[in-house]
Design a protein around this motif. Structure first.
Motif, PDB file in Angstrom:
ATOM      1  N   ALA A 237       7.135   5.450 -45.721  1.00 18.67           N
ATOM      2  CA  ALA A 237       6.627   6.569 -44.521  1.00 18.67           C
ATOM      3  C   ALA A 237       7.621   7.904 -45.064  1.00 18.67           C
ATOM      4  CB  ALA A 237       7.076   5.993 -43.438  1.00 18.67           C
ATOM      5  N   PHE A 238       8.931   7.712 -45.304  1.00 17.86           N
ATOM      6  CA  PHE A 238       9.753   8.704 -45.931  1.00 17.86           C
ATOM      7  C   PHE A 238       9.007   9.545 -46.784  1.00 17.86           C
ATOM      8  CE2 PHE A 238      12.994  10.494 -48.456  1.00 17.86           C
ATOM      9  CZ  PHE A 238      13.560  11.791 -47.488  1.00 17.86           C
ATOM     10  N   ILE A 239       8.618   8.710 -48.022  1.00 15.62           N
ATOM     11  CA  ILE A 239       7.969   9.273 -49.207  1.00 15.62           C
ATOM     12  C   ILE A 239       7.002   9.932 -49.031  1.00 15.62           C
ATOM     13  CG2 ILE A 239       7.128   8.633 -51.434  1.00 15.62           C
ATOM     14  CD1 ILE A 239       9.313   6.445 -51.661  1.00 15.62           C
ATOM     15  N   LEU A 240       5.850   9.408 -48.001  1.00 18.31           N
ATOM     16  CA  LEU A 240       4.789   9.842 -47.730  1.00 18.31           C
ATOM     17  C   LEU A 240       4.935  11.170 -47.075  1.00 18.31           C
ATOM     18  CD1 LEU A 240       1.441   9.950 -47.280  1.00 18.31           C
ATOM     19  CD2 LEU A 240       1.902   8.736 -45.154  1.00 18.31           C
ATOM     20  N   GLU A 241       5.811  11.374 -46.300  1.00 24.49           N
ATOM     21  CA  GLU A 241       6.062  12.647 -45.502  1.00 24.49           C
ATOM     22  C   GLU A 241       6.539  13.539 -46.726  1.00 24.49           C
ATOM     23  OE1 GLU A 241       5.834  14.226 -42.508  1.00 24.49           O
ATOM     24  OE2 GLU A 241       4.479  12.271 -42.552  1.00 24.49           O
ATOM     25  N   ARG A 242       7.522  13.381 -47.708  1.00 22.31           N
ATOM     26  CA  ARG A 242       7.877  14.103 -48.700  1.00 22.31           C
ATOM     27  C   ARG A 242       6.560  14.472 -49.415  1.00 22.31           C
ATOM     28  NH1 ARG A 242      12.949  16.363 -48.987  1.00 22.31           N
ATOM     29  NH2 ARG A 242      12.449  16.669 -51.206  1.00 22.31           N
ATOM     30  N   THR A 243       5.685  13.670 -49.675  1.00 21.90           N
ATOM     31  CA  THR A 243       4.734  14.106 -50.610  1.00 21.90           C
ATOM     32  C   THR A 243       3.392  14.844 -49.852  1.00 21.90           C
ATOM     33  OG1 THR A 243       4.723  11.963 -51.638  1.00 21.90           O
ATOM     34  CG2 THR A 243       2.829  12.920 -51.941  1.00 21.90           C
ATOM     35  N   ARG A 244       3.548  14.568 -48.454  1.00 18.80           N
ATOM     36  CA  ARG A 244       2.567  15.646 -47.728  1.00 18.80           C
ATOM     37  C   ARG A 244       3.253  17.092 -47.883  1.00 18.80           C
ATOM     38  NH1 ARG A 244       1.388  11.656 -42.638  1.00 18.80           N
ATOM     39  NH2 ARG A 244      -0.308  10.584 -43.551  1.00 18.80           N
ATOM     40  N   ASP A 245       4.480  17.159 -47.765  1.00 21.57           N
ATOM     41  CA  ASP A 245       5.051  18.383 -47.956  1.00 21.57           C
ATOM     42  C   ASP A 245       5.105  18.998 -49.243  1.00 21.57           C
ATOM     43  OD1 ASP A 245       6.309  18.191 -45.264  1.00 21.57           O
ATOM     44  OD2 ASP A 245       8.107  17.613 -45.956  1.00 21.57           O
TER      45      ASP A 245
ATOM     46  N   GLN B 192      -4.851  30.625 -66.266  1.00 21.57           N
ATOM     47  CA  GLN B 192      -4.051  29.532 -66.690  1.00 21.57           C
ATOM     48  C   GLN B 192      -3.151  29.016 -65.414  1.00 21.57           C
ATOM     49  OE1 GLN B 192      -2.131  30.690 -70.073  1.00 21.57           O
ATOM     50  NE2 GLN B 192      -3.481  30.474 -71.433  1.00 21.57           N
ATOM     51  N   GLN B 193      -2.468  30.002 -64.574  1.00 18.98           N
ATOM     52  CA  GLN B 193      -1.743  29.636 -63.560  1.00 18.98           C
ATOM     53  C   GLN B 193      -2.600  29.007 -62.603  1.00 18.98           C
ATOM     54  OE1 GLN B 193      -0.043  33.136 -61.707  1.00 18.98           O
ATOM     55  NE2 GLN B 193       1.390  31.956 -60.314  1.00 18.98           N
ATOM     56  N   ILE B 194      -3.715  29.447 -62.295  1.00 19.58           N
ATOM     57  CA  ILE B 194      -4.432  28.667 -61.296  1.00 19.58           C
ATOM     58  C   ILE B 194      -4.765  27.310 -61.786  1.00 19.58           C
ATOM     59  CG2 ILE B 194      -7.019  28.867 -60.283  1.00 19.58           C
ATOM     60  CD1 ILE B 194      -6.717  31.877 -60.289  1.00 19.58           C
ATOM     61  N   GLU B 195      -5.309  27.209 -62.827  1.00 14.23           N
ATOM     62  CA  GLU B 195      -5.635  25.823 -63.638  1.00 14.23           C
ATOM     63  C   GLU B 195      -4.227  24.946 -63.433  1.00 14.23           C
ATOM     64  OE1 GLU B 195      -7.538  22.821 -65.068  1.00 14.23           O
ATOM     65  OE2 GLU B 195      -8.449  24.864 -64.446  1.00 14.23           O
ATOM     66  N   GLN B 196      -3.077  25.274 -63.738  1.00 17.84           N
ATOM     67  CA  GLN B 196      -1.860  24.718 -63.671  1.00 17.84           C
ATOM     68  C   GLN B 196      -1.554  24.269 -62.027  1.00 17.84           C
ATOM     69  OE1 GLN B 196       1.110  27.231 -65.408  1.00 17.84           O
ATOM     70  NE2 GLN B 196       0.512  26.303 -67.625  1.00 17.84           N
ATOM     71  N   CYS B 197      -1.589  25.408 -60.991  1.00 20.33           N
ATOM     72  CA  CYS B 197      -1.516  25.153 -59.729  1.00 20.33           C
ATOM     73  C   CYS B 197      -2.335  23.918 -59.188  1.00 20.33           C
ATOM     74  CB  CYS B 197      -1.470  26.364 -58.902  1.00 20.33           C
ATOM     75  SG  CYS B 197      -0.165  27.328 -59.123  1.00 20.33           S
ATOM     76  N   SER B 198      -3.599  24.068 -59.518  1.00 18.50           N
ATOM     77  CA  SER B 198      -4.682  23.209 -59.398  1.00 18.50           C
ATOM     78  C   SER B 198      -4.407  21.756 -59.729  1.00 18.50           C
ATOM     79  CB  SER B 198      -6.042  23.531 -59.682  1.00 18.50           C
ATOM     80  OG  SER B 198      -7.121  22.819 -59.260  1.00 18.50           O
ATOM     81  N   GLU B 199      -3.908  21.717 -61.061  1.00 19.46           N
ATOM     82  CA  GLU B 199      -3.757  20.316 -61.535  1.00 19.46           C
ATOM     83  C   GLU B 199      -2.556  19.628 -60.824  1.00 19.46           C
ATOM     84  OE1 GLU B 199      -2.904  20.760 -65.780  1.00 19.46           O
ATOM     85  OE2 GLU B 199      -5.171  21.122 -66.053  1.00 19.46           O
ATOM     86  N   HIS B 200      -1.398  20.459 -60.383  1.00 21.05           N
ATOM     87  CA  HIS B 200      -0.249  20.008 -60.022  1.00 21.05           C
ATOM     88  C   HIS B 200      -1.023  19.641 -58.406  1.00 21.05           C
ATOM     89  CE1 HIS B 200       4.043  19.542 -58.352  1.00 21.05           C
ATOM     90  NE2 HIS B 200       3.373  20.439 -57.396  1.00 21.05           N
ATOM     91  N   TRP B 201      -1.569  20.454 -57.655  1.00 22.46           N
ATOM     92  CA  TRP B 201      -1.866  19.937 -56.438  1.00 22.46           C
ATOM     93  C   TRP B 201      -2.844  18.669 -56.235  1.00 22.46           C
ATOM     94  CZ3 TRP B 201      -7.357  20.507 -54.445  1.00 22.46           C
ATOM     95  CH2 TRP B 201      -7.356  20.087 -53.070  1.00 22.46           C
ATOM     96  N   ASN B 202      -3.831  18.570 -57.223  1.00 23.03           N
ATOM     97  CA  ASN B 202      -4.514  17.353 -57.453  1.00 23.03           C
ATOM     98  C   ASN B 202      -3.794  16.084 -57.825  1.00 23.03           C
ATOM     99  OD1 ASN B 202      -7.211  18.044 -56.981  1.00 23.03           O
ATOM    100  ND2 ASN B 202      -7.303  19.142 -59.222  1.00 23.03           N
ATOM    101  N   GLU B 203      -2.730  16.344 -58.734  1.00 20.89           N
ATOM    102  CA  GLU B 203      -1.547  15.127 -58.878  1.00 20.89           C
ATOM    103  C   GLU B 203      -1.088  14.688 -57.698  1.00 20.89           C
ATOM    104  OE1 GLU B 203       0.983  16.256 -62.101  1.00 20.89           O
ATOM    105  OE2 GLU B 203      -0.841  16.579 -63.446  1.00 20.89           O
ATOM    106  N   VAL B 204      -0.368  15.776 -56.809  1.00 17.48           N
ATOM    107  CA  VAL B 204       0.386  15.313 -55.804  1.00 17.48           C
ATOM    108  C   VAL B 204      -0.609  14.844 -54.693  1.00 17.48           C
ATOM    109  CG1 VAL B 204       1.592  16.639 -53.768  1.00 17.48           C
ATOM    110  CG2 VAL B 204       1.975  17.297 -56.145  1.00 17.48           C
ATOM    111  N   ARG B 205      -1.798  15.471 -54.583  1.00 14.40           N
ATOM    112  CA  ARG B 205      -2.973  14.683 -53.531  1.00 14.40           C
ATOM    113  C   ARG B 205      -3.042  13.214 -53.877  1.00 14.40           C
ATOM    114  NH1 ARG B 205      -8.722  17.179 -52.948  1.00 14.40           N
ATOM    115  NH2 ARG B 205      -8.890  16.296 -54.758  1.00 14.40           N
ATOM    116  N   LYS B 206      -3.405  12.929 -55.254  1.00 12.72           N
ATOM    117  CA  LYS B 206      -3.561  11.659 -55.524  1.00 12.72           C
ATOM    118  C   LYS B 206      -2.323  10.685 -55.343  1.00 12.72           C
ATOM    119  CE  LYS B 206      -6.291  12.380 -59.803  1.00 12.72           C
ATOM    120  NZ  LYS B 206      -6.416  12.190 -61.200  1.00 12.72           N
TER     121      LYS B 206
END
Length: 149
Positions: A7-15, A91-105
């Motif tokens: 649950a703690f990890i989930l909260e951190r991941t949501r953040d 490129q910055q948008i692409e990197q941010c998008s990839e990071h967001w997708n990884e964290v979302r997964k």
């Protein structure tokens, strides 16, 4: 892994996901601002060329023409640099998008794991309850059989 830890990890991941979404949004806003700036420079160059044409028809000295042409060349160089910067924004948008997708997964995986653990717990409780009900029914049956004799 204990549920509290998950649950703690989930909260951190949501953040982290929220921060990644904010960064992606900021990158998109910066790109939009860049595009507006580029459009303004292109429009300014077009207006300047029109003015140059009008002034040329009225008559320009070679010196005046040279200065105006030099400024036009500077505008062209600025446009080239701006367009190169556009690739960096993309490129910055692409990197941010990839990071967001990884964290979302990652968040979805943790949620899935917590749901699975909850389902397993519920199934275990259901089995225990069924076992108790079966034992109770068996005891009642045995009592009826004993009292019927």
């Amino acid at each position: 892994m204990a549920d509290e830890a998950l649950a703690f990890i989930l909260e951190r991941t949501r953040d982290d996901e929220h921060k990644a979404a904010l960064a992606l949004n900021q990158a998109r806003l910066e790109h939009q601002s860049y595009l507006q700036q580029l459009q303004q420079i292109e429009q300014y160059r077009l207006d300047y060329c029109k003015q140059l044409s009008v002034r040329g028809q009225e008559g320009l000295t070679a010196s005046e023409y040279g200065h105006l042409q030099k400024f036009l060349n500077q505008l062209d160089e600025t446009l080239v640099k701006q367009k190169a910067a556009g690739q960096q924004f993309e490129q910055q948008i692409e990197q941010c998008s990839e990071h967001w997708n990884e964290v979302r997964k990652k968040r979805r995986s943790i949620e899935w794991l917590l749901d699975k653990k909850q389902t397993e717990r519920q199934q275990q409780l259901d089995r225990q309850e069924q076992k108790l009900m079966d034992e109770f029914a068996t005891l009642q049956f045995a009592r009826r059989m004993t009292s019927a004799r």
